[in-house]
Structures are given as C-alpha cells and as structure tokens.
Design a protein around this motif. Structure first.
Motif, PDB file in Angstrom:
ATOM      1  N   THR A 123       2.988  -3.248  -5.687  1.00 24.81           N
ATOM      2  CA  THR A 123       2.140  -2.138  -5.257  1.00 24.81           C
ATOM      3  C   THR A 123       0.689  -2.384  -5.674  1.00 24.81           C
ATOM      4  O   THR A 123       0.422  -2.709  -6.827  1.00 24.81           O
ATOM      5  N   SER A 124      -0.217  -2.237  -4.732  1.00 22.40           N
ATOM      6  CA  SER A 124      -1.646  -2.459  -5.002  1.00 22.40           C
ATOM      7  C   SER A 124      -2.162  -1.440  -6.010  1.00 22.40           C
ATOM      8  O   SER A 124      -1.866  -0.243  -5.914  1.00 22.40           O
ATOM      9  N   ARG A 125      -2.952  -1.920  -6.968  1.00 27.60           N
ATOM     10  CA  ARG A 125      -3.481  -1.005  -7.986  1.00 27.60           C
ATOM     11  C   ARG A 125      -4.457  -0.021  -7.377  1.00 27.60           C
ATOM     12  O   ARG A 125      -4.579   1.108  -7.840  1.00 27.60           O
ATOM     13  N   THR A 126      -5.161  -0.463  -6.360  1.00 25.33           N
ATOM     14  CA  THR A 126      -6.091   0.441  -5.676  1.00 25.33           C
ATOM     15  C   THR A 126      -5.325   1.586  -5.018  1.00 25.33           C
ATOM     16  O   THR A 126      -5.751   2.752  -5.055  1.00 25.33           O
ATOM     17  N   ALA A 127      -4.210   1.234  -4.398  1.00 27.29           N
ATOM     18  CA  ALA A 127      -3.404   2.269  -3.729  1.00 27.29           C
ATOM     19  C   ALA A 127      -2.880   3.267  -4.760  1.00 27.29           C
ATOM     20  O   ALA A 127      -2.911   4.483  -4.539  1.00 27.29           O
ATOM     21  N   VAL A 128      -2.418   2.769  -5.899  1.00 24.54           N
ATOM     22  CA  VAL A 128      -1.921   3.665  -6.958  1.00 24.54           C
ATOM     23  C   VAL A 128      -3.035   4.593  -7.418  1.00 24.54           C
ATOM     24  O   VAL A 128      -2.836   5.804  -7.573  1.00 24.54           O
ATOM     25  N   ALA A 129      -4.242   4.031  -7.589  1.00 27.03           N
ATOM     26  CA  ALA A 129      -5.373   4.845  -8.051  1.00 27.03           C
ATOM     27  C   ALA A 129      -5.711   5.935  -7.032  1.00 27.03           C
ATOM     28  O   ALA A 129      -6.005   7.077  -7.390  1.00 27.03           O
ATOM     29  N   THR A 130      -5.640   5.594  -5.750  1.00 24.24           N
ATOM     30  CA  THR A 130      -5.935   6.570  -4.694  1.00 24.24           C
ATOM     31  C   THR A 130      -4.931   7.722  -4.716  1.00 24.24           C
ATOM     32  O   THR A 130      -5.305   8.901  -4.666  1.00 24.24           O
ATOM     33  N   VAL A 131      -3.667   7.367  -4.836  1.00 18.96           N
ATOM     34  CA  VAL A 131      -2.629   8.407  -4.833  1.00 18.96           C
ATOM     35  C   VAL A 131      -2.753   9.270  -6.088  1.00 18.96           C
ATOM     36  O   VAL A 131      -2.637  10.499  -6.037  1.00 18.96           O
ATOM     37  N   ARG A 132      -3.036   8.625  -7.200  1.00 20.84           N
ATOM     38  CA  ARG A 132      -3.240   9.385  -8.436  1.00 20.84           C
ATOM     39  C   ARG A 132      -4.395  10.382  -8.275  1.00 20.84           C
ATOM     40  O   ARG A 132      -4.272  11.560  -8.610  1.00 20.84           O
ATOM     41  N   ARG A 133      -5.490   9.906  -7.711  1.00 18.96           N
ATOM     42  CA  ARG A 133      -6.649  10.796  -7.577  1.00 18.96           C
ATOM     43  C   ARG A 133      -6.368  11.927  -6.580  1.00 18.96           C
ATOM     44  O   ARG A 133      -6.856  13.046  -6.760  1.00 18.96           O
ATOM     45  N   ALA A 134      -5.630  11.618  -5.554  1.00 16.51           N
ATOM     46  CA  ALA A 134      -5.290  12.668  -4.576  1.00 16.51           C
ATOM     47  C   ALA A 134      -4.494  13.780  -5.258  1.00 16.51           C
ATOM     48  O   ALA A 134      -4.782  14.975  -5.107  1.00 16.51           O
ATOM     49  N   TRP A 135      -3.481  13.403  -6.048  1.00 20.36           N
ATOM     50  CA  TRP A 135      -2.667  14.427  -6.713  1.00 20.36           C
ATOM     51  C   TRP A 135      -3.455  15.155  -7.785  1.00 20.36           C
ATOM     52  O   TRP A 135      -3.282  16.355  -8.008  1.00 20.36           O
ATOM     53  N   GLU A 136      -4.338  14.421  -8.465  1.00 14.68           N
ATOM     54  CA  GLU A 136      -5.177  15.092  -9.465  1.00 14.68           C
ATOM     55  C   GLU A 136      -6.111  16.099  -8.790  1.00 14.68           C
ATOM     56  O   GLU A 136      -6.364  17.174  -9.333  1.00 14.68           O
ATOM     57  N   ALA A 137      -6.573  15.768  -7.585  1.00 12.70           N
ATOM     58  CA  ALA A 137      -7.414  16.707  -6.837  1.00 12.70           C
ATOM     59  C   ALA A 137      -6.623  17.980  -6.492  1.00 12.70           C
ATOM     60  O   ALA A 137      -7.189  19.064  -6.338  1.00 12.70           O
ATOM     61  N   ARG A 188       0.813  -1.212   0.000  1.00 12.61           N
ATOM     62  CA  ARG A 188       0.000   0.000   0.000  1.00 12.61           C
ATOM     63  C   ARG A 188       0.851   1.267   0.000  1.00 12.61           C
ATOM     64  O   ARG A 188       0.362   2.356   0.237  1.00 12.61           O
ATOM     65  N   PHE A 189       2.145   1.092  -0.248  1.00 11.89           N
ATOM     66  CA  PHE A 189       3.042   2.244  -0.362  1.00 11.89           C
ATOM     67  C   PHE A 189       3.250   2.598  -1.833  1.00 11.89           C
ATOM     68  O   PHE A 189       3.709   1.762  -2.621  1.00 11.89           O
ATOM     69  N   VAL A 190       2.911   3.819  -2.179  1.00 15.45           N
ATOM     70  CA  VAL A 190       3.047   4.277  -3.568  1.00 15.45           C
ATOM     71  C   VAL A 190       4.125   5.353  -3.629  1.00 15.45           C
ATOM     72  O   VAL A 190       3.914   6.492  -3.199  1.00 15.45           O
ATOM     73  N   PRO A 191       5.303   5.001  -4.170  1.00 13.83           N
ATOM     74  CA  PRO A 191       6.385   5.997  -4.249  1.00 13.83           C
ATOM     75  C   PRO A 191       5.982   7.121  -5.206  1.00 13.83           C
ATOM     76  O   PRO A 191       5.525   6.844  -6.312  1.00 13.83           O
ATOM     77  N   ALA A 192       6.137   8.364  -4.776  1.00 10.05           N
ATOM     78  CA  ALA A 192       5.691   9.496  -5.587  1.00 10.05           C
ATOM     79  C   ALA A 192       6.647  10.671  -5.450  1.00 10.05           C
ATOM     80  O   ALA A 192       7.306  10.828  -4.416  1.00 10.05           O
TER      81      ALA A 192
END
Lengths: 294, 294
Positions: free
Chosen positions: A157-171, A121-125
C-alpha cells in the motif's frame, strides 16, 4: 502548517449511512469539491441528492470513478469483489480507493484479486461507527466525530494513499488507528459481530414464542437496549458473518460455553457460581467504562 | 371524585433504586406522610436520609413496620422469606404489604409460608422499571412514570389491599396491570431475565479472552448498549435466576437453539438462512417498536 486537505472529486459507491455520512462530514469540513454517488436503488440516490449528500447521481460505478480523486466503497462486504472487478479498469491512475467494510482480511483478498494496478492505492479501512438505521436518509455529518477508524494497509500500500485516507477520516473528526487485518478481524468478531448475532438471535428466539406479541408488549428498557442492533441491515450483517466466519465462530463458541456455564448454574440452583459469574461480568464492564472515560 | 390517596406512614425495607424511587415518587405526589427506611448497610441508609428519600432510619425491620400503614419489600427476591418471617408478627393489622420483586410465584410461595395472618393484605407486585444502577443514590422520583406495574393478587388477597397498592403505583405515575403469577414469570423470564443472562454472559465471555483489554478499547455503541444491563446487581439477578429457574431455563434453551441455528448457518456459509434469520428478527423488532408507540 500543512496545506489544507481537500479531495477534488469523491465517488461514493453505495450511498448509505456510512458512505453518505462520510460525504457529509467531508463537505462540512470543506474537504471535498464534488461528490458523485452510485448505488442499487434510484430511490435512495434521489434521497441522497435531495439531502445534498451528493451533487450528482452517476449512471453507473464505471462512470462515477472515471475522474474521481477518491473512491469510497460503501457497499456490504459481500459486494466488494463484484464492485472492485467492475471499477478496476476505470479508476484514474492517481485516485485513492478505500472501503468502509467491517471485515478486512476478506476485503483485502478481494482487492488483491480484482484491483490489479490500483492495489497499491487501495487503503483498507473500517470506520467503527454506525447506528441500527441504514440508507442515505439515516446519514449525518457528525457520525464519525470522536469515533475510531482502523486502517489495515498492506506491504504494497502506497504511503501517500494511506496519508490521504488518514487525513480524510481526520477531517471527518475521527481518530485513526492501524491494525493488522487478522488482528482487526479477531477484535471486531468479538466486540461487534458477536453482539449482533446475539441480538438477532435473542429477538429471533422471542419472536418464535407462541406469546410473542404479549412478550414484546411487556418488555422494557433492558430488552430494548440489548436488541437495538437487531435493527441493523440483515444483508450487511449476513455478509459480515460469512466474511469473518472463522474469527466469529471462535468467539461465538466461547460465548456459548459461557452461556452453558450460566445454564448449568441456574439448573443446579448454584447461587454462588451464578453470582461469581455476574460479578465478574459487572466488574469487567465497569473497568471498561472507566478506561473509556479516561 | 375520590378522596385524595394518601399513605400515613410508609416503611421501606431495602431502600435501593426501587424502594427509594417508590418513596420519592409518593412524596412528590404528596401521597405519603412519613417514610421510614431499613436496610443492610448504614451507609446506604445515610444516603437515603441525606437525599430526603426517607425521614428516619429504623433500627430494624420489626421497628419499621410496627406502626406503618404500608410496607414495601424492596429487597432482592432471595431475601423475601427471611424478611417476611421477621416482620409477620409485628405488622399492624390494617397495614398493606407489597413487594417489588421481579418474580412472583416464588415470592407468593414465601408469603404463604411466612406472612400468616397478614397474607390477605399482601399484594404481590412487580414494577417493570429500573436502570443498571442500584442503591439509594440511584433512586429518582420519576422512575415509574409511564412504566408498567404488574399485580398478581391471589384468591385470598383483600380487594381493598389491591386497590391501595394500585392507587399507590398510580400516584407514582405508573400504569397498573394484573397477570397470573405463572404467566408473569414466563413473560419476564423471556423479556427481562433472559436478556440479563445474555448480557452478563457476553461480557463474561469477552472478559475471559486473552486480549480482553484491547477488545474493550475498540468496542463501540453496539456492544455498549447490548451489555448495559450487565451493570445490574449480581446479587439481585442471581436471586431472580434461581427464583424463576424453570421459566428461565425454558426460554434460555429456546435462545440457545436459535444461536445454534445461527452458528450452523455461519459455519456452512449459508448466507440465505442467515439473512432470513436476521430479517425475521429485524422485522419482529420493528413490529414491536411500532406497537409500543401506538
């Protein structure tokens, strides 16, 4: 239409320019419920609280992450191992963890070593944004608008976690890209880490001159812009340089060779070579600016 | 109260950013009657005429200076000898001549050699202003407002000529200082010429990388500001580097030593040395910014 993106509780470990601006941008987008902050200095956290960047100062990182839905690691990359080791046993099982470090291979290595059960659940960004200022007082909600954020997820890395981080940054208004960690580190060694070393070294060299005070008194816009980023955090950049050592040394050597070529042409009063070098640089910069506008 | 300062006829040799902005600023201050321009390209002169920077395009430098009261040499420093040799026999006996070159010892040496009878009315000057743009189209009337102009008059320079040049630049909104030519050249080697070499070399080194296009695509504000001045005229900067060779090599070597120190610390993962260097640079920049504000 997808459900509106929203983080219930966000824990920001290190409420500086980067972590603070992330919280502010999410709040502005109504994409976060509650923000807790933790950091090294009480004073900076008090500023963050006063400015409404965070709702609460957590007593420590462990308390901060315990019921957080999203944990942002906003500390200098040299502190990642210690912070990860501390929070790993306490992060909620559903929580997404991400960082904002400027180097990725090193941060991923720390995550593999210290995050244990949370690794998936860790998404490096890496949000490619910042100014030469730092601390919560420098944070602002629009820092990430139109900026790039690079994600370097791994096989586990979980795809759900990646999607969450992506959406957070897009927000936050950012554009999200993916790169391999090694590719990321090579690119940012060249376009970010090297320019910082260049700027620090240029000011450093001038500051050592006997007539340094007079030099700065007569300086103008050229020097000012060239060394703006020498106002950046020494601790943060020390960590980045060490963390991305190999990639940085490679481009630093290429740069020093280019400088040697220029030095040789000047010493030999070889006007033709010098003009050719300057013209190639000017043309590359012009192409780059045109490409960025389109 | 002194009589209002006014130049009857101004001849601008080289109507670029610098010479063009000088003419515009004087006109805005109602401190000039007629402006004639001469230059290498018809197209640039046509732009200058269309923009009202000049009133007239002279057929050549000789015609331009014949009845001018003030002659501004706005050409790259490498062209000074040729231009001086051409105009010397034709400049009116009362006319003041000045230049806008970024180096002074070399320009003074040319003046001594070529200006003959006019040498006493030649006032070496360096307006410390500019942008990375060039040509008449980039000129603007407020370029010199609040900027420094350095005069480096010699023993034989007429005091009346110095006073005229000082008043002309003050009419443009500039602050006028005096320095010895060698001191001028050492200072500007450090705070202007070196940063340009640094910026050209940095873009040049990145442009040589295999993945140059990708690099520039992911670059951000740090690189953009650091290399802004790499957009400057290659010809002009080639001339400056050659003209100020010795002073430039000295500070370039000091800078390369500083880079070597940083490189050594990175290679040795010597975090303490690296942080000390970065901190010293940041502190020097901060002191400099504070000093400039006061």
């Amino acid at each position: 239409m997808p459900a509106k993106f929203r983080i219930g509780k966000l824990a920001v470990i290190g409420v500086g320019l980067i972590g603070g601006s992330f919280a502010m941008a999410l709040r502005k987008a109504r994409a976060v419920g509650r923000v807790v902050g933790v950091g090294r200095t009480r004073r900076n956290l008090a500023t963050a609280l006063r400015l409404g960047i965070i709702d609460e100062i957590a007593v420590d990182a462990v308390t901060a992450v315990r019921d957080a839905d999203f944990v942002l690691l906003g500390v200098p990359v040299g502190q990642m191992p210690e912070v990860m080791a501390r929070i790993a046993p306490h992060v909620a099982r559903h929580a997404v963890i991400s960082d904002a470090g400027s180097t990725k291979q090193d941060v991923i290595a720390s995550a593999r070593r210290f995050l244990k059960d949370s690794l998936g659940r860790f998404v490096p960004a890496h949000p490619v944004a910042g100014t030469e200022m730092n601390g919560a007082g420098a944070a602002f909600a629009t820092l990430y608008r139109g900026r790039n954020v690079i994600l370097t997820p791994q096989a586990e890395t979980s795809r759900t976690a990646v999607a969450t981080v992506r959406r957070a940054w897009e927000a936050c208004g950012a554009r999200v890209f993916r790169l391999r960690p090694d590719e990321h580190d090579a690119i940012f060694a060249a376009v970010s880490h090297l320019p910082h070393v260049v700027a620090f070294a240029l000011v450093g060299a001038l500051a050592r001159r006997r007539n340094a005070r007079k030099l700065f008194a007569f300086s103008a816009g050229g020097l000012r812009d060239t060394v703006r980023i020498a106002g950046s955090s020494p601790e943060m950049w020390r960590d980045i340089c060490i963390s991305n050592r190999d990639a940085l040394l490679e481009v630093l050597d290429a740069y020093m060779e280019e400088l040697e070529r220029a030095r040789g042409a000047i010493a030999a009063t070889d006007a033709a070579t010098l003009e050719r070098m300057f013209e190639a640089a000017r043309a590359a910069r012009a192409r780059w600016l045109v490409a960025r506008r389109s």
